[in-house]
Enzyme design. Structure first.
Site, PDB file in Angstrom:
ATOM      1  N   GLU A   1      18.647  -0.548 -11.371  1.00  0.00           N
ATOM      2  CA  GLU A   1      18.272  -1.786 -10.681  1.00  0.00           C
ATOM      3  C   GLU A   1      18.609  -1.712  -9.195  1.00  0.00           C
ATOM      4  OE1 GLU A   1      16.509  -4.377 -11.450  1.00  0.00           O
ATOM      5  OE2 GLU A   1      16.127  -3.640 -13.462  1.00  0.00           O
TER       6      GLU A   1
ATOM      7  N   CYS B   1      -0.564  -5.356 -10.849  1.00  0.00           N
ATOM      8  CA  CYS B   1      -0.583  -6.285  -9.718  1.00  0.00           C
ATOM      9  C   CYS B   1       0.141  -5.635  -8.537  1.00  0.00           C
ATOM     10  CB  CYS B   1       0.080  -7.602 -10.118  1.00  0.00           C
ATOM     11  SG  CYS B   1      -0.300  -8.945  -8.985  1.00  0.00           S
TER      12      CYS B   1
ATOM     13  N   CYS C   1      -5.384 -16.639 -13.284  1.00  0.00           N
ATOM     14  CA  CYS C   1      -4.761 -16.302 -11.993  1.00  0.00           C
ATOM     15  C   CYS C   1      -5.516 -16.995 -10.857  1.00  0.00           C
ATOM     16  CB  CYS C   1      -4.770 -14.790 -11.784  1.00  0.00           C
ATOM     17  SG  CYS C   1      -4.196 -14.318 -10.144  1.00  0.00           S
TER      18      CYS C   1
HETATM   19  S1  SF4 Z   1      -5.332 -11.118 -11.798  1.00  0.00           S
HETATM   20 FE1  SF4 Z   1      -3.727 -12.045 -10.529  1.00  0.00          FE
HETATM   21  S2  SF4 Z   1      -1.800 -11.514 -11.555  1.00  0.00           S
HETATM   22 FE2  SF4 Z   1      -3.402 -10.196 -12.391  1.00  0.00          FE
HETATM   23  S3  SF4 Z   1      -3.331  -8.312 -11.157  1.00  0.00           S
HETATM   24 FE3  SF4 Z   1      -4.857  -9.650 -10.218  1.00  0.00          FE
HETATM   25  S4  SF4 Z   1      -3.720 -10.806  -8.689  1.00  0.00           S
HETATM   26 FE4  SF4 Z   1      -2.219  -9.925 -10.056  1.00  0.00          FE
END
Ligand code: SF4
Length: 346
Positions: A34, A189, A205
């Protein structure tokens, strides 16, 4: 289906479960990982982690080590305060916690180098508990998912992210969920080129739904990158020994061994009592830290230097070619030594 259910379903199939600190997953290994992952990507961390654990397999072995030894095993990872804090924390755990990491977030956060999110990540990953984690990857996912405007480093935005992160935390499988959201940020992401098509939460999203993924998270406003130009001396004594100086404990590359330089404004030749005419300039080197863009002019002087050359203080030493590779060295210094001293010997 809820965010956490979708995420866990995806993680069960695609999550990373064989990272070196997950097999075996001890509190010590999770803690070291971490701390290494705080400012560094997983693929960079893996070889460093293996080497570090090979040398310091548990808290007690770390606690009795020298700062030089620990920094040498951190050399190249950057942000060296992390390594110094790791050593301080190991000593505290050896003295006060029977050689173990404490098992509550409150006790973990009281240790050097462990902030609230890291304490919770250790609590979750090492002790199988549900806890809010807000590392860089999680911040990015949440800022995009909820289209949260503003730089996540700002206190009001941080609080907002912390709140939504807490609301999303499921009652069951909290430790897996924490790993899952960190994995989502690290693998799909991502900062550049996120793979939204394969994302398990893309339908809800907000950034993706409005075509604004690239706008989140907002960059740090007004981050000024300072330019700094200085010289570094590669000074050998004709027998392959090179002069290194220990950097002051605070500031850039704190506590590491480095080539003598005039980055503190004091002319390096004068300081060492050397004739600047006897040095040959080498190709300029550029190196970037978060706030500083460095232009380094290396100069080499050897063979004709008197044996022993400079009279050393406690923070100066001549190192031979079997010694310096094992030291904690800033990346550009290692590069210069490997390029010019090793070449010199061929
Ligand atoms: S859909 Fe939204 S949460 Fe998923 S990878 Fe794309 S930006 Fe990230």
């Amino acid at each position: 289906m809820e965010f956490s259910e979708k995420l866990l379903g995806w993680w069960d199939q695609h999550g990373r479960k064989d990272l070196p600190w997950q097999q075996p997953r001890t509190a010590y290994r999770v803690w070291v990982a971490e701390i290494m992952l705080q400012q560094t990507q997983v693929k960079t961390v893996i070889p460093y982690f293996k080497r570090f654990i090979g040398r310091f397999p548990d808290i007690r072995s770390l606690a009795v080590s020298s700062a030089d030894d620990v920094l040498a095993h951190w050399s190249g990872l950057g942000y060296y305060a992390r390594a110094r804090n790791l050593l301080k924390t190991a000593k505290i755990c050896a003295e006060r916690h029977d050689g173990q990491l404490p098992q509550t977030p409150e006790a973990l956060v009281a240790l050097p180098g462990i902030g609230e999110s890291t304490a919770n990540a250790i609590y979750s990953q090492a002790f199988g508990q549900a806890a809010v984690v807000l590392d860089g990857n999680v911040k990015r996912v949440l800022a995009r998912y909820f289209a949260i405007e503003g730089w996540p480093g700002k206190s009001s935005i941080h609080k907002q992210l912390w709140k939504v992160a807490g609301e999303l935390l499921p009652e069951k499988r909290g430790d897996d969920y924490t790993q899952a959201i960190m994995d989502l940020g690290a693998t799909l992401c991502t900062r550049t080129k996120p793979d939204c098509a394969r994302c398990p939460v893309n339908e809800s999203c907000q950034a993706f739904g409005t075509g604004r993924v690239s706008e989140f998270p907002a960059p740090r406003p007004g981050l000024k990158v300072r330019k700094k130009s200085f010289r570094m001396l590669i000074l050998t004594d004709g027998n392959g020994n090179v002069l290194l100086e220990r950097r002051p404990p605070a500031g850039i590359w704190g506590g590491l061994w480095s080539l003598p330089s005039d980055d503190d404004g004091r002319p390096v030749h004068e300081r060492l009592g050397l004739d600047s005419e006897s040095f040959e300039p080498l190709a300029t080197l550029r190196h970037k830290l978060t706030h500083i863009s460095m232009t380094i002019q290396p100069l080499i002087g050897h063979a004709h230097m008197p044996a022993g050359g400079v009279e050393c203080t406690s923070d100066q030493r001549w190192f031979n070619r079997h010694e310096w590779p094992a030291l904690g060295l800033p990346r550009p210094v290692r590069h210069l030594l490997e390029t010019y001293l090793e070449k010199d010997e061929k």
